[in-house]
Every structure is written in structure tokens, then in C-alpha cells.
Scaffold this active site. Structure first.
Site, short mmCIF file in Angstrom:
data_model
loop_
_atom_site.label_atom_id
_atom_site.label_comp_id
_atom_site.label_asym_id
_atom_site.label_seq_id
_atom_site.Cartn_x
_atom_site.Cartn_y
_atom_site.Cartn_z
N ASP A 153 0.81 -1.25 0.10
CA ASP A 153 -0.03 0.05 -0.04
C ASP A 153 1.00 1.16 -0.06
O ASP A 153 2.22 1.20 0.26
CB ASP A 153 -0.99 -0.01 1.38
CG ASP A 153 -1.63 1.05 1.13
OD1 ASP A 153 -2.27 1.62 0.34
OD2 ASP A 153 -1.86 1.70 2.55
N ASP A 157 -0.29 5.13 0.89
CA ASP A 157 -0.54 5.94 1.92
C ASP A 157 -0.64 5.55 3.14
O ASP A 157 -1.44 4.57 3.37
CB ASP A 157 -1.74 6.88 1.50
CG ASP A 157 -1.80 7.43 0.02
OD1 ASP A 157 -0.56 7.71 -0.45
OD2 ASP A 157 -2.70 8.15 -0.43
#
Ligand code: ZN
Length: 190
Positions: free
Chosen positions: A14, A16
Site C-alpha cells: 500500500d 499512503d
């Protein structure tokens, strides 16, 4: 060398709250800030033989908070900052949708990892996901691999909601760095 038919494992990261600080719908390149350990963590995964693929839900596009052009600028800055620190990722895929669009790419749905598997000849059963959301570790299970929840970004909030999830994370780690150390050990033990 090159493509010899042997499938490689990958770590699907991922972005953010995992590699860069979470800014709650980050909308400008100026807001991109890497965690101090991000580049070395990515390099450690690469040295352990993993492909590195970033998969990110970007529903802010569908919600009208920023445009695809804004996101491209943000992603370019993100890749440039990693490169400056000597780290490289193999690919970045994003989903611009919201749940009610019923797309097949929004995590924990698997289209982005399936695309990565196709593009890079990846063995998903030997692959991992790392992220700060329940969606991220569920993606790991949905693809037939292992999903790790980390506690940076939104991670602590998601950890508090684990009780209501039937599927638990394969591991919970403090941050990306700890998750990478965990994976390197897990591979050795298998
Ligand atoms: Zn989508």
C-alpha cells in the site's frame, strides 16, 4: 536470465500510511513525505528476491477531491523521491473507484494484483501484502497469499476493528520496516 518461466514472489505494498505519511486524501505532490525507513525497507525486500508492486485505492478521484492528473503528479513525485534514495518499485497500480462502483480493482478485490501477476510472472501463493487497512491484509488472503497489517497511518484504527473481522491478519507489525523483517524471516522458515 530474464523470463525463464519460473515465477517470482512479490510484495504488494500500500502507499499512503505505509510508504508515505497518510494525509487523508493527499492531493498535491508537495504533501508526499516518505517514512524514514521506506527506501531501505523496499531494498531489503528486493534483495530477498521479491518484486515490489504498489497497489493503492484512490477513491478521492471518484469523490472529486482530485483528478487523475493530480494523482499522476503525486505518483511521479513519489517514485522520484524513492529513486533519489536508491529504491525502485517495479510497478504502481491504482483504483479510482468507490465501493458502490462495484469495480473489480478496489482492494480487497484482486484485479490490481492479478494485473501485477500477469505483468511480472508472479507466484501469488508465495506473495505478501503490507498495508495499514483491513482491506490490505484481506487482499493478501483473497489473492491466495499472506496479508500483513501495519500500525502506521490508519493502522491503529483498523487494528481496533479487527474483532468484527472473520479473517485476521497473518501478522500485525508496527510499521513497514518491521513487516519487511517479518517477511524475510517467514520466507527462511518455509
Ligand atoms: Zn476500481
Amino acid at each position: 536470465m530474464g523470463t525463464n518461466g519460473i515465477k517470482k514472489p512479490a510484495v504488494f505494498l500500500d502507499k499512503d500510511g505505509t510508504i508515505i505519511f497518510d494525509k487523508n486524501y493527499l492531493k498535491s505532490p508537495a504533501q508526499v513525505k516518505l517514512y524514514s525507513y521506506a527506501a531501505e525497507s523496499i531494498n531489503k525486500l528486493r534483495a530477498a528476491g521479491f518484486k515490489i508492486i504498489v497497489v493503492t485505492n484512490q477513491s478521492g478521484i471518484r469523490r472529486g477531491m482530485f483528478t487523475e492528473k493530480d494523482l499522476q503528479d503525486i505518483n511521479e513525485k513519489f517514485l522520484f523521491m524513492l529513486k533519489k534514495k536508491g529504491a525502485k518499485i517495479d510497478a504502481l497500480y491504482y483504483c479510482p473507484h468507490i465501493d458502490s462502483d462495484n469495480c473489480s480493482c478496489r482492494k480487497p478485490k484482486t484485479d490490481m494484483v492479478l494485473q501485477g501477476a500477469k505483468d511480472f510472472n508472479i507466484d501469488l501463493s508465495k506473495s505478501y501484502t503490507i498495508g495499514d487497512s483491513i482491506r490490505d491484509y484481506l487482499l493478501g488472503f483473497n489473492m491466495g497469499g499472506k496479508g500483513i497489517l501495519i500500525l502506521t497511518g490508519q493502522g491503529k484504527k483498523h487494528q481496533n476493528n479487527l474483532a468484527r473481522e472473520k479473517m485476521k491478519p497473518f501478522a500485525v507489525c508496527r510499521n513497514l520496516k518491521q513487516a519487511v523483517n517479518f517477511i524475510v524471516k517467514d520466507v527462511k522458515n518455509n
